[in-house]
Enzyme design. Sequence first.
Site, short mmCIF file in Angstrom:
data_model
loop_
_atom_site.label_atom_id
_atom_site.label_comp_id
_atom_site.label_asym_id
_atom_site.label_seq_id
_atom_site.Cartn_x
_atom_site.Cartn_y
_atom_site.Cartn_z
CB SER A 128 -0.87 0.03 1.26
OG SER A 128 -1.70 -1.10 1.31
CB CYS A 129 2.16 3.56 -2.02
SG CYS A 129 3.31 4.96 -2.02
CB VAL A 130 -1.49 6.18 1.74
CG1 VAL A 130 -2.30 4.93 1.46
CG2 VAL A 130 -0.72 6.03 3.04
#
Length: 124
Positions: free
Chosen positions: A103-105
Amino acid sequence: MIKKIATDKAPGAIGPYSQAIVFGNLVFTSGQIAINPATGNVEETTIEGQTIQVMKNLGAVLKEAGSSFDKAIKTTCFLADMADFGAFNSIYGEYFTGKPARSCVAAKALPKGVLVEVEVIAEV
């Protein structure tokens, strides 16, 4: 059984947490930021420089836990600015060659004003 991981080759925790925890055959790292463990300071100012320092820190924690980037199962990545995604991604890909789930936020703010933070779950 829970085993706490600590190494002086990565920055010490700046709060009430461990650098990583081994539980069963998994290691769960805390988020690593671009602190140089030798000085205790954030020295790099670019996303590239900070990402490299983060990866060095993660590598040291994973090694201390008996793991490595190749054994990563899942990462969570936090960027202060999604405009840095491409530059971050190219360096990230040099370390996580096994392509773990990710996940990359974007985060409104990260500790010490850094540009990137990454945490990992890996096999021991």
